[in-house]
Each structure stands twice: as C-alpha cells, then as structure tokens.
Design a protein around this motif. Structure first.
Motif, PDB file in Angstrom:
ATOM      1  N   LYS A  84      -2.776  -2.718  -2.633  1.00 17.09           N
ATOM      2  CA  LYS A  84      -4.110  -3.148  -2.700  1.00 17.09           C
ATOM      3  C   LYS A  84      -4.493  -3.367  -1.130  1.00 17.09           C
ATOM      4  N   CYS A 121      -6.527   5.280   4.204  1.00 19.69           N
ATOM      5  CA  CYS A 121      -6.406   4.565   2.833  1.00 19.69           C
ATOM      6  C   CYS A 121      -7.226   3.422   2.983  1.00 19.69           C
ATOM      7  N   LEU A 168       0.857  -1.166   0.044  1.00 22.62           N
ATOM      8  CA  LEU A 168       0.100  -0.110   0.104  1.00 22.62           C
ATOM      9  C   LEU A 168       0.871   1.147  -0.148  1.00 22.62           C
ATOM     10  N   LYS A 188       0.921   5.800  -0.939  1.00 17.28           N
ATOM     11  CA  LYS A 188       0.416   6.760  -1.110  1.00 17.28           C
ATOM     12  C   LYS A 188       1.324   8.042  -1.259  1.00 17.28           C
ATOM     13  N   ARG A 225     -10.650   3.920   2.340  1.00 17.66           N
ATOM     14  CA  ARG A 225     -10.540   4.706   0.998  1.00 17.66           C
ATOM     15  C   ARG A 225     -11.178   6.250   1.141  1.00 17.66           C
ATOM     16  N   GLU A 251      -7.707   8.173  -1.182  1.00 19.11           N
ATOM     17  CA  GLU A 251      -7.343   7.061  -2.116  1.00 19.11           C
ATOM     18  C   GLU A 251      -5.756   6.600  -2.244  1.00 19.11           C
ATOM     19  N   PRO A 252      -5.471   5.397  -2.153  1.00 16.34           N
ATOM     20  CA  PRO A 252      -4.265   5.168  -2.325  1.00 16.34           C
ATOM     21  C   PRO A 252      -3.619   5.243  -3.608  1.00 16.34           C
ATOM     22  N   THR A 272      -9.943  -1.835  -2.802  1.00 20.94           N
ATOM     23  CA  THR A 272      -9.077  -0.985  -3.790  1.00 20.94           C
ATOM     24  C   THR A 272      -9.691  -0.961  -5.082  1.00 20.94           C
ATOM     25  N   GLU A 273     -10.561  -1.912  -5.602  1.00 17.73           N
ATOM     26  CA  GLU A 273     -11.011  -1.963  -6.879  1.00 17.73           C
ATOM     27  C   GLU A 273     -12.534  -1.769  -6.848  1.00 17.73           C
TER      28      GLU A 273
END
Length: 267
Positions: free
Chosen positions: A58, A47, A7, A9, A50, A53-54, A67-68
């Motif tokens: 994942k 994150c 992960l 950012k 969310r 947003e990263p 994340t998707e």
C-alpha cells in the motif's frame, strides 16, 4: 505524510524490483534515494504515483490510500505529486511559459487545456516561479533553446505550479555538469524548505546526496539496506549498498567540498 507499507513490485519476467519496502516520510522532509543501477529506485518513485502498478502493498499520501484508487480519483491525487524527470520531459516546440503552465492541466477544464488558455492567477504564479529560479527573462523562449540546467529549472517550476504535497524527483542531475548539479540540488532543497514540501530524490551521486539532504535511503536489489543521516554512510555501509570501492576517498571528498561549499544562489 507519505507511507509505504510492504510495497512490492514483481515483473512478468519474475524479476522482483521491490521487496516489501516500508518507509515513512514526514511533511517537509527531503530524502535522497541511492543505490546501484537496477536497485529499484526509479521503480519505487513510479510505484508511488502508480505510473508503475505495484504488485502488492500500500501507498498512503496523508489519509489517502493511493493503491486502491480508481482511474478518476488517481488523476486527481496525482495533482498532489509533482514529478521532476531526468530528461526534463519538456515539449521542445513550446515556450518556457507554456511548459510551466502545463503543470496546471489537471486543474483546468478540457477546452482550456486544449487551447492552453489558463486563468490569470496561474499565469501570475508561473511568472513568480520563473522569477524564483532565475528564468523569468526566458519566459517566451522555446524549450529547445535552453541549456540542460535551464530545462531542469523549467521542470521544477512545472512540478511546483501543481501546488503539490510531495515531489518525486528522478535523477535530476544525471545530465548536468558538477556546478549545475549543485545548483539544481540546492534549488530543490530550498524550494522544499520554503513550501514545507516532502521530496524523494533518486540520485546516483552519493557525494551530492550527502551534501544536501538530512536523510538518505539506500536500496539494493529492491530492499532497503540503509535509512539514516548522511554522516552514517560509512565505507562499510556503502560497500553493503554498492559493493567494494574506495569509499574512504569518496567520504573525504564530501567533507572537503562541504568545507568549501558557498551559499551562492542559482544564477
């Protein structure tokens, strides 16, 4: 149950808040997230659900890759992640009961949420939670009439009424006195144990973290510097995470307080 896979950012300024963080937190485990200001602790928590947003990597909650997800699916999954905030995030003009029930807004229809008309089973659960944290007698008080500790307990109830699988807790004791801080940490840990909940608690107070959790994760400059039991936080490890300080005195303080820590319930 929660898994972070590389992960990362990076903000538009080029600042990297998280650097390929990899973590696994099983069901029922309460973890303290420590580190200096700017280490990325709050960013990590946000994150996961969310709110931030990263950039890459994942986040898995159970079998779901958060994340998707698109907007609608993400809203539904956020119901599984209760959030407890440093500044409580209560609606001051609403009652304690109304603030707790706001945790069910993701489950009721639009018109019920607009008029704040909740099913009786939700109201019953709100009363049960308020009784558990010692605030049932304040159900009709406005939030702006409460002390800091009382507000935080309302925030805990609001998160739990979502029936989450994971608690994300951001600095729950930062605005509280030492005794109330202990009570709140004890309450969070007890409730997680009762419900089999996993939790990540972002906390500045190293001594408080060591008293109440079995696993500590130390962040520095967006990277994991330590992941282990609290008694492995030696002066050398704490210096790596935070920099030079009299960490021997801090560790001695924790040991002294653990010896005198009483099992008092939250009043």
């Amino acid at each position: 149950m929660l898994r972070l896979d590389k992960l990362t950012k990076t903000y538009k300024t080029g600042d990297q808040a998280l650097k390929a963080v990899e973590l696994e937190i099983p069901q029922g485990q309460v973890v303290a997230l420590i580190g200096p200001s700017g280490a990325g602790k709050s960013t990590l928590i946000r994150c996961i659900n969310r709110l931030v947003e990263p950039t890459s990597g994942k986040v898995w909650l159970g079998d779901t890759e958060l994340t998707e997800l698109g907007a609608g699916a993400l809203r539904r999954e956020r119901r599984r992640m209760g959030m407890i905030f440093q500044e409580y995030a209560l609606v001051e003009r609403l009652t304690v009961m109304e603030n707790v029930l706001s945790g069910r807004l993701g489950y009721v229809g639009f018109w019920r949420s607009l008029t704040r008309r909740f099913p009786q089973k939700d109201v019953d659960e709100a009363f049960r939670l308020l009784d558990r944290v010692g605030l049932v007698h304040m159900a009709d008080k406005r939030a702006d009439e409460l002390s800091g500790g009382q507000r935080q307990r309302v925030g805990i109830c609001r998160a739990l009424i979502q029936d989450p699988a994971l608690l994300l807790v951001d600095e729950p004791t930062a605005s509280l006195d030492p005794k109330t801080s202990r009570q709140i940490m004890r309450l969070i840990c007890e409730l997680c144990a009762e419900r089999g909940l996993a939790a990540i608690i972002n906390i500045h107070d190293v001594a408080l973290a060591q008293m109440f959790v079995a696993r500590v994760i130390g962040l520095r400059a967006g990277a994991v510097e330590f992941d282990g039991p609290p008694d492995a936080l030696t002066p050398d490890v704490l210096t790596t995470i935070y920099g030079e300080e009299d960490w021997v005195a801090t560790i001695d303080k924790v040991e002294d307080e653990e010896d005198t820590l009483d099992p008092e319930a939250v009043a």
